[in-house]
Design a protein around this motif. Sequence first.
Motif, PDB file in Angstrom:
ATOM      1  N   ASP A  52      60.539  34.242  -3.609  1.00  0.00           N
ATOM      2  CA  ASP A  52      61.175  33.310  -2.689  1.00  0.00           C
ATOM      3  C   ASP A  52      60.310  33.010  -1.469  1.00  0.00           C
ATOM      4  O   ASP A  52      60.761  33.084  -0.324  1.00  0.00           O
ATOM      5  CB  ASP A  52      62.544  33.883  -2.256  1.00  0.00           C
ATOM      6  N   VAL A  53      59.045  32.684  -1.726  1.00  0.00           N
ATOM      7  CA  VAL A  53      58.144  32.254  -0.648  1.00  0.00           C
ATOM      8  C   VAL A  53      57.752  30.801  -0.915  1.00  0.00           C
ATOM      9  O   VAL A  53      57.735  30.369  -2.066  1.00  0.00           O
ATOM     10  CB  VAL A  53      56.873  33.137  -0.568  1.00  0.00           C
ATOM     11  N   PRO A  54      57.437  30.035   0.147  1.00  0.00           N
ATOM     12  CA  PRO A  54      56.985  28.667  -0.100  1.00  0.00           C
ATOM     13  C   PRO A  54      55.587  28.678  -0.709  1.00  0.00           C
ATOM     14  O   PRO A  54      54.719  29.439  -0.267  1.00  0.00           O
ATOM     15  CB  PRO A  54      56.970  28.031   1.293  1.00  0.00           C
ATOM     16  N   ALA A  55      55.378  27.841  -1.703  1.00  0.00           N
ATOM     17  CA  ALA A  55      54.070  27.794  -2.370  1.00  0.00           C
ATOM     18  C   ALA A  55      52.954  27.447  -1.386  1.00  0.00           C
ATOM     19  O   ALA A  55      51.821  27.908  -1.535  1.00  0.00           O
ATOM     20  CB  ALA A  55      54.108  26.779  -3.514  1.00  0.00           C
ATOM     21  N   VAL A  56      53.283  26.669  -0.350  1.00  0.00           N
ATOM     22  CA  VAL A  56      52.248  26.279   0.619  1.00  0.00           C
ATOM     23  C   VAL A  56      51.766  27.466   1.458  1.00  0.00           C
ATOM     24  O   VAL A  56      50.770  27.350   2.159  1.00  0.00           O
ATOM     25  CB  VAL A  56      52.718  25.145   1.562  1.00  0.00           C
ATOM     26  N   ALA A  57      52.479  28.577   1.384  1.00  0.00           N
ATOM     27  CA  ALA A  57      52.045  29.764   2.128  1.00  0.00           C
ATOM     28  C   ALA A  57      51.174  30.671   1.260  1.00  0.00           C
ATOM     29  O   ALA A  57      50.871  31.805   1.643  1.00  0.00           O
ATOM     30  CB  ALA A  57      53.263  30.530   2.643  1.00  0.00           C
ATOM     31  N   VAL A  58      50.779  30.177   0.091  1.00  0.00           N
ATOM     32  CA  VAL A  58      49.998  30.998  -0.837  1.00  0.00           C
ATOM     33  C   VAL A  58      48.621  30.372  -1.070  1.00  0.00           C
ATOM     34  O   VAL A  58      48.520  29.190  -1.409  1.00  0.00           O
ATOM     35  CB  VAL A  58      50.728  31.139  -2.195  1.00  0.00           C
ATOM     36  N   THR A  59      47.586  31.163  -0.838  1.00  0.00           N
ATOM     37  CA  THR A  59      46.219  30.720  -1.134  1.00  0.00           C
ATOM     38  C   THR A  59      45.626  31.640  -2.195  1.00  0.00           C
ATOM     39  O   THR A  59      45.700  32.862  -2.060  1.00  0.00           O
ATOM     40  CB  THR A  59      45.325  30.784   0.129  1.00  0.00           C
ATOM     41  N   LEU A  60      45.082  31.061  -3.241  1.00  0.00           N
ATOM     42  CA  LEU A  60      44.392  31.866  -4.242  1.00  0.00           C
ATOM     43  C   LEU A  60      42.889  31.742  -4.007  1.00  0.00           C
ATOM     44  O   LEU A  60      42.368  30.633  -3.859  1.00  0.00           O
ATOM     45  CB  LEU A  60      44.751  31.404  -5.657  1.00  0.00           C
ATOM     46  N   GLU A  61      42.211  32.890  -3.929  1.00  0.00           N
ATOM     47  CA  GLU A  61      40.767  32.897  -3.716  1.00  0.00           C
ATOM     48  C   GLU A  61      40.065  33.040  -5.058  1.00  0.00           C
ATOM     49  O   GLU A  61      40.265  34.022  -5.772  1.00  0.00           O
ATOM     50  CB  GLU A  61      40.373  34.041  -2.774  1.00  0.00           C
ATOM     51  N   ILE A  62      39.268  32.038  -5.384  1.00  0.00           N
ATOM     52  CA  ILE A  62      38.520  32.070  -6.641  1.00  0.00           C
ATOM     53  C   ILE A  62      37.028  32.099  -6.310  1.00  0.00           C
ATOM     54  O   ILE A  62      36.635  31.779  -5.190  1.00  0.00           O
ATOM     55  CB  ILE A  62      38.831  30.839  -7.526  1.00  0.00           C
ATOM     56  N   THR A  63      36.220  32.513  -7.251  1.00  0.00           N
ATOM     57  CA  THR A  63      34.774  32.543  -6.991  1.00  0.00           C
ATOM     58  C   THR A  63      34.076  31.511  -7.864  1.00  0.00           C
ATOM     59  O   THR A  63      34.648  30.977  -8.817  1.00  0.00           O
ATOM     60  CB  THR A  63      34.163  33.932  -7.265  1.00  0.00           C
ATOM     61  N   GLU A  64      32.817  31.287  -7.518  1.00  0.00           N
ATOM     62  CA  GLU A  64      32.029  30.290  -8.235  1.00  0.00           C
ATOM     63  C   GLU A  64      31.902  30.628  -9.722  1.00  0.00           C
ATOM     64  O   GLU A  64      31.628  29.754 -10.530  1.00  0.00           O
ATOM     65  CB  GLU A  64      30.639  30.182  -7.597  1.00  0.00           C
ATOM     66  N   PHE A  96      43.783  26.567  -2.796  1.00  0.00           N
ATOM     67  CA  PHE A  96      42.671  27.321  -3.385  1.00  0.00           C
ATOM     68  C   PHE A  96      41.518  27.427  -2.402  1.00  0.00           C
ATOM     69  O   PHE A  96      41.168  26.457  -1.730  1.00  0.00           O
ATOM     70  CB  PHE A  96      42.199  26.652  -4.677  1.00  0.00           C
ATOM     71  N   ALA A  97      40.945  28.618  -2.341  1.00  0.00           N
ATOM     72  CA  ALA A  97      39.759  28.839  -1.508  1.00  0.00           C
ATOM     73  C   ALA A  97      38.622  29.311  -2.407  1.00  0.00           C
ATOM     74  O   ALA A  97      38.850  30.107  -3.327  1.00  0.00           O
ATOM     75  CB  ALA A  97      40.050  29.889  -0.443  1.00  0.00           C
ATOM     76  N   ILE A  98      37.437  28.804  -2.155  1.00  0.00           N
ATOM     77  CA  ILE A  98      36.270  29.299  -2.894  1.00  0.00           C
ATOM     78  C   ILE A  98      35.663  30.443  -2.084  1.00  0.00           C
ATOM     79  O   ILE A  98      35.211  30.265  -0.957  1.00  0.00           O
ATOM     80  CB  ILE A  98      35.241  28.180  -3.145  1.00  0.00           C
ATOM     81  N   ASP A  99      35.743  31.628  -2.679  1.00  0.00           N
ATOM     82  CA  ASP A  99      35.339  32.871  -2.018  1.00  0.00           C
ATOM     83  C   ASP A  99      33.830  33.072  -2.136  1.00  0.00           C
ATOM     84  O   ASP A  99      33.206  32.534  -3.049  1.00  0.00           O
ATOM     85  CB  ASP A  99      36.069  34.027  -2.727  1.00  0.00           C
ATOM     86  N   ASP A 100      33.287  33.855  -1.245  1.00  0.00           N
ATOM     87  CA  ASP A 100      31.863  34.234  -1.304  1.00  0.00           C
ATOM     88  C   ASP A 100      30.984  33.002  -1.420  1.00  0.00           C
ATOM     89  O   ASP A 100      29.963  33.012  -2.107  1.00  0.00           O
ATOM     90  CB  ASP A 100      31.582  35.145  -2.512  1.00  0.00           C
ATOM     91  N   PHE A 101      31.388  31.963  -0.739  1.00  0.00           N
ATOM     92  CA  PHE A 101      30.695  30.693  -0.914  1.00  0.00           C
ATOM     93  C   PHE A 101      29.216  30.814  -0.551  1.00  0.00           C
ATOM     94  O   PHE A 101      28.864  31.325   0.501  1.00  0.00           O
ATOM     95  CB  PHE A 101      31.353  29.600  -0.072  1.00  0.00           C
ATOM     96  N   GLY A 102      28.384  30.313  -1.450  1.00  0.00           N
ATOM     97  CA  GLY A 102      26.952  30.288  -1.185  1.00  0.00           C
ATOM     98  C   GLY A 102      26.193  31.444  -1.803  1.00  0.00           C
ATOM     99  O   GLY A 102      24.967  31.447  -1.827  1.00  0.00           O
ATOM    100  N   THR A 103      26.900  32.448  -2.333  1.00  0.00           N
ATOM    101  CA  THR A 103      26.198  33.606  -2.886  1.00  0.00           C
ATOM    102  C   THR A 103      26.058  33.509  -4.392  1.00  0.00           C
ATOM    103  O   THR A 103      25.307  34.254  -4.991  1.00  0.00           O
ATOM    104  CB  THR A 103      26.962  34.909  -2.589  1.00  0.00           C
ATOM    105  N   GLY A 104      26.804  32.616  -5.016  1.00  0.00           N
ATOM    106  CA  GLY A 104      26.858  32.587  -6.479  1.00  0.00           C
ATOM    107  C   GLY A 104      25.679  31.891  -7.089  1.00  0.00           C
ATOM    108  O   GLY A 104      24.691  31.578  -6.424  1.00  0.00           O
ATOM    109  N   PHE A 105      25.817  31.628  -8.346  1.00  0.00           N
ATOM    110  CA  PHE A 105      24.727  31.061  -9.120  1.00  0.00           C
ATOM    111  C   PHE A 105      24.959  29.583  -9.347  1.00  0.00           C
ATOM    112  O   PHE A 105      24.158  28.896  -9.916  1.00  0.00           O
ATOM    113  CB  PHE A 105      24.679  31.771 -10.465  1.00  0.00           C
ATOM    114  N   SER A 106      26.100  29.097  -8.909  1.00  0.00           N
ATOM    115  CA  SER A 106      26.434  27.727  -9.275  1.00  0.00           C
ATOM    116  C   SER A 106      25.657  26.737  -8.408  1.00  0.00           C
ATOM    117  O   SER A 106      25.292  27.018  -7.276  1.00  0.00           O
ATOM    118  CB  SER A 106      27.920  27.495  -9.115  1.00  0.00           C
TER     119      SER A 106
END
Length: 278
Positions: free
Chosen positions: A140-152, A176-186
């Motif tokens: 019972d939380v608003p979806a807008v209060a949820v951020t999922l952190e994904i990686t490259e 969605f947040a892109i985590d560890d931005f700049g460290t990956g291989f993409s």
Amino acid sequence: RQSGGGAWSYFTRTMSEDVQSRVSMLHSLRAAIDFKRGLSLAYQPLVNARSGKLVGAEALLRWRNDFGESVSPQRFIPLAERTGLINELGLWVIETALDRLARWRAQGLSDMVMSINVSSVQFRADDFAAQVKRLIDLCDVPAVAVTLEITESIALEDHAHVMEQIAELRRFGVSFAIDDFGTGFSSLSQIALLPADQLKIDRAFVDKVCNSAADHSLAATVVMLAQGRNLGMVAEGVETEEQKDALLALGCEKMQGYLFGRPMSAEQFDAWVRERRP
Ligand code: C2E
Ligand code: CA
Ligand code: CA
Ligand code: CA
């Protein structure tokens, strides 16, 4: 020949020790997940460094094994990913974090947002998006209060399938947040294709922001990239006032790091919030 033989037996012995320790780690991780034993979440505050306001928290998984030793997520998460345990473990993380978020919001932290790390592997499950939606409704939380952190590394997964799941969750309101931005291989082009709302600037860049002019301009480029795509920014691993000031000067306001607060238990987090109230 003798030395060769010695090297070989040494090699096989260390290999089998390695395999053995992984098998036993797998065994106790399995038990930890089955019996919800030794697993917990730590919460690290996410603040607006300009206003000083609490914005949210990132949930970080903790595991204490049967010997009472705490095992780094950097060791057991890759194992959970390789063995499929990450699906069940990941859903437990989401449910526990959202349950905590519901309590915090009810206790007056009404604007609080929860950031949850999800492994690229979790997106392979056909019903991942549906499960996340179910847990958001359940807690019972608003979806807008949820951020999922994904990686490259998500760029390595089945593209169409990942995009579908992300789109479904974003339609529902999840960020969605892109985590560890700049460290990956993409490559930059891959990042440009990832639908996201935020970039999390990795600690490696935050470390550099006060160094040489060249290092500073590297950090500035990352910030510009985020601004160019109209993405929100969070800097992680901020440890010093100098780093904070340099990031603010670059236009990055949201920060996380030991300077503001370490990852802590929910009870410690409550105390941290109380201490900061005027
Ligand atoms: P991450 O998502 O990049 O999390 C940030 C890591 O930096 C955390 O390490 C945090 O404790 C640490 N940290 C935060 N502020 C500072 C600081 O100011 N200085 C320094 N030196 N370190 C700081 P932690 O908790 O050991 O987690 C390591 C990684 O494990 C995470 O990196 C994330 O990739 C992964 N992880 C943690 N929990 C989960 C989870 O529930 N699911 C998944 N899939 N991965 C997780
Ligand atoms: Ca993270
Ligand atoms: Ca990170
Ligand atoms: Ca990291």
